[in-house]
Design a protein around this motif. Sequence first.
Motif, mmCIF file in Angstrom:
data_model
loop_
_atom_site.group_PDB
_atom_site.id
_atom_site.type_symbol
_atom_site.label_atom_id
_atom_site.label_comp_id
_atom_site.label_asym_id
_atom_site.label_seq_id
_atom_site.Cartn_x
_atom_site.Cartn_y
_atom_site.Cartn_z
ATOM 1 N N TYR A 38 -17.281 10.101 -7.267
ATOM 2 C CA TYR A 38 -16.579 9.280 -6.274
ATOM 3 C C TYR A 38 -16.171 10.182 -5.115
ATOM 4 C CZ TYR A 38 -13.562 5.658 -4.367
ATOM 5 O OH TYR A 38 -13.000 4.706 -3.550
ATOM 6 N N TRP A 100 1.116 9.217 1.810
ATOM 7 C CA TRP A 100 1.944 8.355 2.662
ATOM 8 C C TRP A 100 1.143 7.201 3.241
ATOM 9 C CZ3 TRP A 100 7.040 8.838 2.575
ATOM 10 C CH2 TRP A 100 7.593 10.072 2.230
ATOM 11 N N VAL A 101 1.675 6.000 3.066
ATOM 12 C CA VAL A 101 1.109 4.820 3.720
ATOM 13 C C VAL A 101 1.903 4.599 4.997
ATOM 14 C CG1 VAL A 101 0.764 2.325 3.580
ATOM 15 C CG2 VAL A 101 0.403 3.743 1.549
ATOM 16 N N THR A 102 1.210 4.597 6.117
ATOM 17 C CA THR A 102 1.907 4.483 7.398
ATOM 18 C C THR A 102 1.583 3.193 8.134
ATOM 19 O OG1 THR A 102 0.093 5.656 8.454
ATOM 20 C CG2 THR A 102 1.973 6.992 7.719
ATOM 21 N N HIS A 103 0.447 2.545 7.773
ATOM 22 C CA HIS A 103 0.014 1.352 8.492
ATOM 23 C C HIS A 103 -0.325 0.221 7.528
ATOM 24 C CE1 HIS A 103 -0.437 4.399 11.608
ATOM 25 N NE2 HIS A 103 -0.516 3.435 12.505
ATOM 26 N N LEU B 78 -8.025 4.339 -4.048
ATOM 27 C CA LEU B 78 -8.154 4.701 -2.637
ATOM 28 C C LEU B 78 -9.609 4.735 -2.199
ATOM 29 C CD1 LEU B 78 -5.434 7.516 -2.496
ATOM 30 C CD2 LEU B 78 -5.233 5.135 -1.752
ATOM 31 N N ILE B 79 -9.882 4.125 -1.069
ATOM 32 C CA ILE B 79 -11.237 4.003 -0.548
ATOM 33 C C ILE B 79 -11.297 4.676 0.827
ATOM 34 C CG2 ILE B 79 -13.039 2.375 0.167
ATOM 35 C CD1 ILE B 79 -11.737 0.332 -1.758
ATOM 36 N N PRO B 80 -12.231 5.602 1.012
ATOM 37 C CA PRO B 80 -12.351 6.239 2.329
ATOM 38 C C PRO B 80 -12.769 5.212 3.383
ATOM 39 C CG PRO B 80 -13.602 7.434 0.652
ATOM 40 C CD PRO B 80 -13.182 6.154 0.035
ATOM 41 N N LEU B 83 -16.578 4.448 3.886
ATOM 42 C CA LEU B 83 -17.219 3.615 2.862
ATOM 43 C C LEU B 83 -16.933 2.149 3.098
ATOM 44 C CD1 LEU B 83 -16.802 4.824 -0.818
ATOM 45 C CD2 LEU B 83 -18.809 4.871 0.656
ATOM 46 N N TRP B 100 -3.012 1.495 4.907
ATOM 47 C CA TRP B 100 -3.704 2.752 5.218
ATOM 48 C C TRP B 100 -2.876 3.961 4.810
ATOM 49 C CZ3 TRP B 100 -8.644 2.700 6.512
ATOM 50 C CH2 TRP B 100 -9.184 1.550 7.104
ATOM 51 N N VAL B 101 -3.512 4.849 4.054
ATOM 52 C CA VAL B 101 -2.921 6.149 3.746
ATOM 53 C C VAL B 101 -3.446 7.137 4.768
ATOM 54 C CG1 VAL B 101 -2.785 8.025 2.071
ATOM 55 C CG2 VAL B 101 -2.768 5.649 1.280
ATOM 56 N N LEU B 113 -7.576 6.812 4.179
ATOM 57 C CA LEU B 113 -7.919 6.138 2.934
ATOM 58 C C LEU B 113 -7.202 4.791 2.930
ATOM 59 C CD1 LEU B 113 -7.177 9.160 0.565
ATOM 60 C CD2 LEU B 113 -9.431 8.414 1.333
ATOM 61 N N LEU B 115 -5.868 1.352 0.610
ATOM 62 C CA LEU B 115 -5.610 0.828 -0.732
ATOM 63 C C LEU B 115 -6.542 -0.366 -0.933
ATOM 64 C CD1 LEU B 115 -3.166 2.615 -0.294
ATOM 65 C CD2 LEU B 115 -1.707 0.831 -1.237
ATOM 66 N N ARG B 116 -7.302 -0.358 -2.024
ATOM 67 C CA ARG B 116 -8.306 -1.420 -2.218
ATOM 68 C C ARG B 116 -7.671 -2.801 -2.096
ATOM 69 N NH1 ARG B 116 -8.585 0.570 -8.125
ATOM 70 N NH2 ARG B 116 -6.461 0.010 -8.728
ATOM 71 N N ALA B 122 -15.658 0.345 -3.014
ATOM 72 C CA ALA B 122 -15.511 1.512 -3.890
ATOM 73 C C ALA B 122 -16.662 1.551 -4.887
ATOM 74 C CB ALA B 122 -14.180 1.459 -4.634
#
Lengths: 484, 484
Positions: A38, A100-103, B78-80, B83, B100-101, B113, B115-116, B122
């Motif tokens: 992954y 950290w999640v910012t958005h 977490l998904i880039p 992708l 968004w992280v 990254l 959050l799905r 993924a």
Amino acid sequence: MADSDSKLKSNSNVKRSEDFNEWYNQIVETADLCDKRYPVKGMNIWRPYGLKAMKNIDKLIHAEMEHTNHEEVMFPLLIPEGLFQKEADHIKGFGGEVYWVTHGGFNELDERLLLRPTSETAMYSIFPLWIRSHADLPLKTYQIVNTFRYETKMTRAFMRVREIHFFEAHTCHADFEDAEAQIKEDLDIMKSFFANLCMPYQANRRPDWDKFAGADYSIGIDCLMPSGRTLQMGSCHQYKTNFSKPYGITYEDVNGEQKFCHQTTYGMSERLLGGVIGMHSDDNGLMFPKLVAPIQVVIVPILFKGKEEPVLKACREVEAELSAAGIRVKFDERDITAGSKYYEWEQKGVCMRIEVGPRDVESGAVMTVRRDNRQKEVVKRAELVEQVNAILDAYDEVLWQCANGNLESNTHRANVIEAVEGKSGILELPWCGEEPCGLAVEERLDVSTLGIPTEEVAARIGGGEVCPVCGKPAVSWCRFARTY
Amino acid sequence: MADSDSKLKSNSNVKRSEDFNEWYNQIVETADLCDKRYPVKGMNIWRPYGLKAMKNIDKLIHAEMEHTNHEEVMFPLLIPEGLFQKEADHIKGFGGEVYWVTHGGFNELDERLLLRPTSETAMYSIFPLWIRSHADLPLKTYQIVNTFRYETKMTRAFMRVREIHFFEAHTCHADFEDAEAQIKEDLDIMKSFFANLCMPYQANRRPDWDKFAGADYSIGIDCLMPSGRTLQMGSCHQYKTNFSKPYGITYEDVNGEQKFCHQTTYGMSERLLGGVIGMHSDDNGLMFPKLVAPIQVVIVPILFKGKEEPVLKACREVEAELSAAGIRVKFDERDITAGSKYYEWEQKGVCMRIEVGPRDVESGAVMTVRRDNRQKEVVKRAELVEQVNAILDAYDEVLWQCANGNLESNTHRANVIEAVEGKSGILELPWCGEEPCGLAVEERLDVSTLGIPTEEVAARIGGGEVCPVCGKPAVSWCRFARTY
């Protein structure tokens, strides 16, 4: 998924006995436990076989929690920055390794959210709403969730990852004594839980410089891997009122007075699976303890042209009978050689196999072969379930004895540093209790401090031992080892 | 936690029959299912009782998946960003509602990254590594994980939340026909799964303007709540090659040619619990179907001074006997009135209670009281397990019949809009298949389009019906409703 296995297997040529660490890195993929491809560092995919093993371990945890009247909850993953920062040591300990999640969508959030590295700060904002009086205590909760740590060290499947399958128990108590009683219960839970994994361990009280961020003291559960390094398989912590004060977790005592709760936690993770893999294995692959094994018994038919049917029928009967008895059994009907089946299931840690050939059918028996020592035994069909259970028990016992032998023969106690220098495993030395002396040993031997034994026998000191660094009287033994 | 309940209960004074939506908002907390006081909007805490109910539902899902040879996996959360953006419609559909992280520790990440919100992007980056030839197909996987959506609509416990307890099955097939066969299997799974929840439903093929982001077509599973609105309890999707092309999911067919896989998904979530709560309840509280109920039978002792011991003994025996028979039973020994126990367990949806008093002990019987209709029945101790199981079955049957009656009597079919105007529930009208006509009905009736019935009987059209908007020949029936 069959084909990807063979892709992977071609790379798997390192022997466990020759290079344990590299062997470990390969076996987690060749045994179909996880996929490390992954594209986010330290975040792996749980494949079906590995996930089944982990869920079997989770089942053992759930059973222990239920037995000790912990209630399962599930708190949100995201923690507002403000909540997280209430306990100073905790933020200091974890601040550098949280995501950290910012958005949210196209908006910048008013307050940043972090992915839980552990759930103290999420739970402790709510516990004040759940606890009002002494009648609500003790509060004993736990959850099994994923946690996140932005690891800077080298990652390793199951042992050090960035998304962690995590168990955490959180308890609140009326006073220090009751919280201490909880730590004792935790030590009891360890005993029965790790026995099921066939994993001997040492419970060590960590030195202050290595305790959990925010804890009064921490106890680490250390298992000695065959490589000579220890792996921390879990830990429990006495928090006293370190969190209840900043989070306002109070209760009304019998006299109507408001008091702060005393708290403890107990944590373990997917490292448990990593430890099991490392401990119970040989050059042929894994050996899962029977309660962890996704497949406990595999049935392999021995086929000869024209004599297939009675054999296949017997295999199906054996499968049905074992399955009905609650044994996790697989009948491997694939059209490949028996030898390649043996190879594959040995590698994947199936506890035992049953071979059924035409002569077995005629004599109303099956051949059993144990994974640990390949010992063969003819078992009569009439005694099948009973004998299989006996073999599984004997197999587990060997796993335990073998791991315990490794721990005992590699724990070295001495009064002077020279006597343990160059030794691998766990090193026990007298200790004055002072940090500089502990750190001096760490540096001299290139080890980490595991801490003070909690086991009564191992902890006993008083024969005039002195600290090998400063020469002052020792107040306890202290354990050291190279660690993962 | 007992005390917080009473804090909550004092606010719970809305009747289900008077204000369903507000009643729902309250019962999820008064019945101890969740705590909505966590300080992040739309992220609630699963309390032990609610989590047990959800896990019972999960168990039913696992059983369906195992039965149909889906394998459980677990992909990273977490998904880039890169992708995620490979499939254009998908990013368009979800881009506005992902978290968004951007930072790990004190570092800004090289690549953001997310959050799905669901796991297509993924999983589909890895499936090409798992599939090489036709022999690897079909690939049938599923996972039960938490997903995240930055909802802008009003949140509601279990029904619309920002952290979602989520089930998702993902399959890959050699061709369209095999993928279609999977959708058929999904419809079969629905049938047996929703029967266990005592939930009748309609499976509707969504109109193109409401299909899943990236799907060729989507089928929604709609249940009609007592409020007259439908709740989408799940959905399955035909992707054709919409994802396999951008993600390069190919296989070598029998002729050695590389082909793109056809894919499907099937998703459900904690909404299942929301639906069960809404559907199976009355002014006295919840009625959990027997397979969902955390407690199926509660035992309440009827105590008289001096005659306690034989009653308590009988209760313990009944508890042990039912428990040994695999029935989830609780013996409520608390020192409060029997009446307040009845009240509490009725509210929490326990399927039936057993009362044991001195006279019952003497006559070797117990009194059973069903939650649904409060019907009382004396049951002989000798027939206890058998009779309790019979009562639980009869109780489930009533839940089903009652919900089915609600669905049937509130599904209205007509040829012209005027005939269904002002009606609550599910409205069925002929449809020419064109978007503007569907949208015109939506606007005129203030409803959403559920879509075309998939059930053969309901779908049959051909009596010369015309679209009530444009007057052209209708190609199908179409369902409309107000939705959650």
